[in-house]
Scaffold this active site. Structure first.
Site, PDB file in Angstrom:
ATOM      1  N   GLN A 189       0.808  -1.217   0.000  1.00 51.48           N
ATOM      2  CA  GLN A 189       0.000   0.000   0.000  1.00 51.48           C
ATOM      3  C   GLN A 189       0.847   1.276   0.000  1.00 51.48           C
ATOM      4  O   GLN A 189       0.441   2.311   0.538  1.00 51.48           O
ATOM      5  CB  GLN A 189      -0.984   0.011   1.176  1.00 51.48           C
ATOM      6  CG  GLN A 189      -2.101  -1.028   1.006  1.00 51.48           C
ATOM      7  CD  GLN A 189      -3.250  -0.854   1.971  1.00 51.48           C
ATOM      8  OE1 GLN A 189      -3.083  -0.338   3.065  1.00 51.48           O
ATOM      9  NE2 GLN A 189      -4.428  -1.315   1.574  1.00 51.48           N
ATOM     10  N   MET A 243     -27.344  14.071 -19.475  1.00 55.52           N
ATOM     11  CA  MET A 243     -26.627  15.032 -20.301  1.00 55.52           C
ATOM     12  C   MET A 243     -25.901  14.330 -21.448  1.00 55.52           C
ATOM     13  O   MET A 243     -25.818  14.867 -22.566  1.00 55.52           O
ATOM     14  CB  MET A 243     -25.640  15.846 -19.460  1.00 55.52           C
ATOM     15  CG  MET A 243     -25.101  17.074 -20.175  1.00 55.52           C
ATOM     16  SD  MET A 243     -26.395  18.271 -20.617  1.00 55.52           S
ATOM     17  CE  MET A 243     -26.612  19.138 -19.069  1.00 55.52           C
TER      18      MET A 243
END
Length: 587
Positions: A134, A495
């Site tokens: 990580q 949209m």
């Protein structure tokens, strides 16, 4: 010893005797003395020492931490907190994917000039650069989208960095900053000394100089010579709290006012001088006004492409006054005649004070009459009261039932309809403008409600955009946040569909959301949130009112006409005067 709220008094300075504490406790105390009361975040391995200090802070009673369901939700919640209050928003995330999940929220805040302090955990110092579990270079990843960032290598730097971070985030043109803290820095004990807000001015920081009286006088001369002036007001007016000064300027000279999407609320949209929002989906009368004005007074606005349309046709016959705190914005997209680089509130105040000394005869009577003619001839669309529910009438009902609510939005057609039909006070319109971030509205509403628990907070969302952070219903439920989430549901990426219809010969590629759409009411109720479904106009008024009166969070799924388009619209590459779909009322 561990630092608690009893270790220092609130007014103690760095000259007090140092205290032996961990880096994590030092971070939390530094946040406390900078006025932080609310943090949004999600824990993880690298940031666990800091979360242990968060637990102590909550036990001591000075902090409320909201655990979101996704780090992006945390950054948007901090953003909503900041926009609604004017204070710096704070969010936490761990290293690796936790930090990268914050990136969209950081970019959203950067584009809209929102002050955030983002704290990320990082792998321990010896592991940096080894591709540890990580590990991600979040400092490098976010360099283009923050005002400043730090990787803390020594816990004794924490107090200084936090003080600088809040100063930079909130000064000048606001924006996000990032502090990356390796895990072992949070665990390490050291002699901590407080640094109070404003004690350290960051190197290289330059305060804006005095406002030049010559520029003020030039601006006043242009205003007083103008017969068709127009105030074009952007988000900088909201950031600086300039609404009273803008109102005075508009009233003194009888100048009509148009606002950008970010500037909504800076001027009362119920005032007869208001022409509403301009730009791609602005009102017809605002776009006609900007095309025919002879003087454009830009206040805290940046001549964004969604506002200007084809740039060389934007206010083509106008001289331009540009007032902005950021010198980089002046002459960036449009050459101006007078530039005033300053806090816009102070600059407009100075114009008002100076103009009082002048004997002036208002010359805008004919101009205002022309604008009134446009308002009557080209009003916003009045939807029919028959057949399917029209999305516009939903917004009109919201305006009627809760006119003073704080409004957050997602991005899409519903956002533009909300901007057109809702009338907002300062800081009560919260929407992702520059980045256009779908999924912004729900977590932003969490931030607003956390900041202002006694205020009405409504999120206007689309059925496509809401799914991008729908998991934050869990946050609403856990903390009992009485946000009302309205989904304007046309079963499309609205949209996208509108553009495909208008510019791609109705090839609806990957925009139909009807297949696989969840039952939003059942989904809400699975999170412990009250759900409502409205599909009949007869139910709209009562069901909306019942949802608004419900003593808890609520999701209201409103099925609207599928094929409705958002008009007026300025097609790409066209001037603002070349709108399509605007109403043309015959006399």
């Amino acid at each position: 010893m561990t630092l608690t709220s009893r270790s220092f008094s609130q007014g103690s300075s760095k000259h007090e005797n140092p205290v032996w504490i961990t880096g994590a406790d030092a971070l939390m105390d530094s946040l406390k003395i900078h006025g932080v009361k609310v943090i949004f975040g999600y824990p993880g391995g690298a940031i666990l020492p800091i979360y242990d200090a968060v637990h102590k802070a909550e036990q001591d009673g000075w902090l409320k931490h909201y655990m979101v369901r996704h780090e992006q939700g945390g950054s948007h919640a901090a953003d909503g907190y900041a926009r609604s209050t004017g204070e710096v928003g704070v969010c936490f995330g761990t290293s690796g994917p936790g930090a990268t999940n914050l990136v969209t929220g950081i970019a959203t805040a950067q584009m809209d000039s929102v002050p955030l302090v983002v704290v990320t955990g990082q792998v321990p110092r010896p592991a940096i650069g080894t591709d540890a579990f990580q590990e991600t270079d979040i400092f490098g990843i976010t360099l283009p989208i923050v005002k400043h960032s730090w990787v803390i290598r020594d816990p004794s730097d924490i107090a200084k960095v936090v003080s600088e971070a809040f100063f930079i985030a909130s000064s000048g043109r606001p924006g996000p900053v990032l502090i990356d803290i390796p895990k072992d820095v949070g665990q390490e004990f050291f002699n901590y000394q407080r640094v109070l807000p404003g004690e350290i001015i960051p190197k290289g920081f330059k305060r804006n100089g005095e406002i030049n009286d010559c520029d003020i006088n030039k601006a006043i001369k242009l205003i007083e010579d103008s017969k068709r002036p127009l105030l074009y007001v952007g988000g900088g007016a909201i950031s600086s709290g300039a609404h009273d000064e803008i109102k005075t300027l508009a009233k003194n000279y009888q100048i009509p006012v148009t606002t950008t999407l970010m500037g909504k609320g800076a001027f009362d949209e119920k005032d007869n001088l208001s022409v509403g929002m301009l730009g791609m989906h602005g009102t017809a009368y605002a776009n006609f006004a900007v095309t025919e004005c002879d003087l454009l007074i830009a206040i805290g606005a940046r001549f964004d492409d969604r506002v200007t349309g084809k740039l060389d046709t934007f206010a083509p016959n106008a001289k331009v006054i540009h007032i902005d705190i950021d010198p980089a914005e002046v002459n960036k997209n449009r050459r101006v005649d007078v530039a005033i680089v300053a806090d816009v509130s102070k600059a407009v105040l100075k114009i008002n004070e100076q103009s009082l000394k002048n004997k002036f005869t208002c010359q805008t009577k004919n101009w205002l009459e022309k604008i009134d003619f446009w308002k009557h001839k080209h009003p916003l669309y009045d939807p029919p009261k028959e057949g399917e529910i029209y999305p516009q009438e939903v917004l009109l009902k919201v305006r009627e039932l809760l006119p003073e609510a704080y409004i957050t939005t997602d991005v899409g057609q519903h956002q533009m309809w909300a901007a057109q039909y809702l009338r907002n006070s300062p800081r009560k319109w919260i929407s992702s403008a520059g980045l256009g971030t779908m999924g912004f509205g729900l977590p932003a509403a969490i931030g607003v409600k956390a900041a202002l628990p006694n205020s009405d907070v409504i999120c206007i969302a689309g059925d496509a955009s809401v799914l991008m952070n729908i998991q934050e219903l869990g946050t609403l439920s856990q903390y009992g946040l009485k946000v009302k989430l309205i989904i304007i549901n046309n079963r499309w990426q609205g949209m996208v569909r509108q553009w495909q219809e208008s510019f791609y010969d109705e090839r609806y590629s990957s925009s139909d959301m009807s297949c696989g759409e969840p039952d939003f009411v059942k989904l809400a109720e699975s999170f412990g949130v009250k759900g409502y479904l409205i599909s009949d106009r007869k139910e709209l008024q009562n069901d909306l009112k019942n949802a608004f009166d419900h003593d808890g969070p609520a999701l209201i799924n409103i099925l609207v006409r599928r094929g409705e388009n958002c008009y007026p619209m300025v097609p790409p590459g066209k001037s603002n005067a070349q709108m399509v779909g605007y109403v043309n009322c015959e006399d």
